[in-house]
Write a protein that holds these residues in place. Sequence first.
Motif, PDB file in Angstrom:
ATOM      1  N   GLY A  75       0.448 -85.246 -54.850  1.00  0.00           N
ATOM      2  CA  GLY A  75      -0.127 -85.979 -55.539  1.00  0.00           C
ATOM      3  C   GLY A  75      -0.700 -85.215 -56.939  1.00  0.00           C
ATOM      4  N   ASN A  76      -0.830 -86.273 -58.224  1.00  0.00           N
ATOM      5  CA  ASN A  76      -1.037 -85.749 -59.388  1.00  0.00           C
ATOM      6  C   ASN A  76      -2.572 -85.800 -59.263  1.00  0.00           C
ATOM      7  N   SER A  77      -3.274 -84.935 -60.301  1.00  0.00           N
ATOM      8  CA  SER A  77      -4.562 -84.717 -60.273  1.00  0.00           C
ATOM      9  C   SER A  77      -5.195 -85.981 -61.301  1.00  0.00           C
ATOM     10  N   ARG A  78      -4.751 -85.971 -62.544  1.00  0.00           N
ATOM     11  CA  ARG A  78      -5.232 -86.796 -63.510  1.00  0.00           C
ATOM     12  C   ARG A  78      -4.812 -88.096 -63.445  1.00  0.00           C
ATOM     13  N   PRO A 104      -6.477 -97.332 -60.868  1.00  0.00           N
ATOM     14  CA  PRO A 104      -5.932 -95.969 -61.002  1.00  0.00           C
ATOM     15  C   PRO A 104      -5.379 -95.194 -59.937  1.00  0.00           C
ATOM     16  N   PHE A 105      -4.511 -94.347 -60.269  1.00  0.00           N
ATOM     17  CA  PHE A 105      -3.726 -93.295 -59.227  1.00  0.00           C
ATOM     18  C   PHE A 105      -4.027 -92.045 -59.534  1.00  0.00           C
ATOM     19  N   GLY A 106      -4.498 -91.393 -58.769  1.00  0.00           N
ATOM     20  CA  GLY A 106      -4.703 -89.809 -58.774  1.00  0.00           C
ATOM     21  C   GLY A 106      -5.772 -89.157 -57.979  1.00  0.00           C
ATOM     22  N   THR A 107      -5.706 -87.878 -57.883  1.00  0.00           N
ATOM     23  CA  THR A 107      -6.581 -87.232 -57.092  1.00  0.00           C
ATOM     24  C   THR A 107      -7.939 -87.246 -57.621  1.00  0.00           C
TER      25      THR A 107
END
Length: 636
Positions: free
Chosen positions: A133-136, A148-151
């Motif tokens: 997964g992406n962080s931002r 929203p999608f992200g860590t």
Amino acid sequence: MKHGFVKVGAATPKIKVADCQYNRELICRKIGEAESCGTKILVLPELCITGYTCSDLFWQEIMLERAKKELLEIAAFTEGMDILAFVGLPMEVDEKLYNVAAAVKNGEILGIVPKVNLPNYAEFYEARHFTPGNSRPFLIDIGGREVPFGTDILFRCREMEGLIIGAEICEDLWVPLPPSVGHALAGATVMVNLSASDETTGKDVYRKGLINGQSARLICGYIYASAGEGESTTDLVFGGHNVISENGSTLAEAKRFQNETIYADLDIKKLRGERRRMTTFPVSRKEGYEIIDFSFRMEETKLTRKFDPAPFVPGVKFDRDKRCEEIISIQAMGLKKRFEHTNCKSAVIGISGGLDSTLALLVIARTYDMLGLPREMITAVTMPCFGTTDRTYQNAVDLTRKLGATLREINLREAVMLHFRDIGHDCSVHDVTYENSQARERTQILMNIANQTGGMVVGTGDMSELALGWATYNGDHMSMYGVNVSVPKTLVRHLVGYFADTSTDEKLKSVLIDILDTPVSPELLPPKDGDIAQKTEDIVGPYELHDFFMYYILRFGFEPDKIYRIAKIAFDGVYEEDLILKWMKVFYRRFFSQQFKRSCLPDGPKVGSVAVSPRGDLRMPSDACGRIWSEALEGL
């Protein structure tokens, strides 16, 4: 949610692998059950909409589409509900497949958190199917809505300050730098983990330790939900080992292999207070996080959490014995160092036949054994006066002789009567002057005998007495080293009991048991029919209540109404509510008015998480006003 309590849960539905519709029905049922009993946050396992063990079926487009459809159905099911649920599923984003946790509440998908660390060792092959997964966070479309999608996403409750939730998935916890570290640094106080951790021999112990350790390190609540029965057993078995932890302590743990739903009451105010107290916990200013606000109805959480009425004393005998041995060692090591530093060989102690002086003498004996000194160099002084009973006198004598110390008996009557004549006090008036004159005479004698023997006076007063100010200033309040200064009264009893249990000398054991059965008393008033007339707990209240109050006031800084609330739970069936409140008022009044006695305490070792030494845990002004605490109590 009053007082910072929030009810949370972890559930493991018995799914069918790849049957998304069936799994959705079970997930909704679990959400409904949890919401109906007041749960605000519910965590379900990793990939629970499809099943974790789908393997190459994760590449099947029809299953991915169905999983997304069922997620929307789950979100719709929560409309009108006051619960935030986290469910796991596979999700395709930009032609890549992710293992994600979806947060749903009140008909909406609030955010999607992807798994960062994908295990591809031993029995795990997640990198075959998924992308880290992406962080931002960025926005993706789900069912016509941007989510929203992200860590780096946190979920923040508008109505409850400090209730901020971060999410990670299974292996994320097992790596050197879990995402939850960043979440905590950004302000999260609760972590949720959607997991599918298979069972191998001994793994449950390691897993639980990992969860407790992370919750302790981050000073947070940790809700861990794991896959269980229903997953494919082609190669692995999943036990549904759900765990809820708070700052290193397990609040709830599911029985493995039973798909058990567990609930617990997290204390958000307690966690925030601990972070506030720990100056090494960083300020919450980590950048780049997306904060998603949501709402809960503010209502009082019906507490199912248990509160130990004896927070200083472990409930399990093995743990209690270990704690006792550890404390005795700390006491003895502290005194040993003081003797070595001063090159002192003589210890002087006033021995009354009560619990505190008994413990102190036992510790001195242990210290002398460690130093290789003969116990005859310990001078135990019994000082009978107006309130001394035959029982306590005989126990003091027998205890001293059995331990091999030197016994001195000095009757105080004549000296105290002379003092009464000097100051013009009527000895028939049994007031505070009558009592304290005896206590100060005892200390004067001990100090002067210490001068005679080139020794030091070892104090016997305990922490509960110091918290209440139940000590005569410049009397039993003073010594050259206080071995019991950080030991609460409820623990003193168990320490003496531990000596009795481990003694091989039957006579010594018999004496200790009788001392344990003797009412706590300073014995400053004349006996009635040969029995103790002055019982401390009749005057200041039960020590088990005061130790409970002291623990939550000093250790966590709880407000009075919160302590009263949990005390009613802890002592249900033991003390009436009005009696608990009565002694709470006594504790607060004495605690604030008697700080001047604690401000000049003699040295003594800290043994636990609470202490009242002005050089240690409690830096409190002697003239602090307790009005706002008293007003809070009057409103109960």
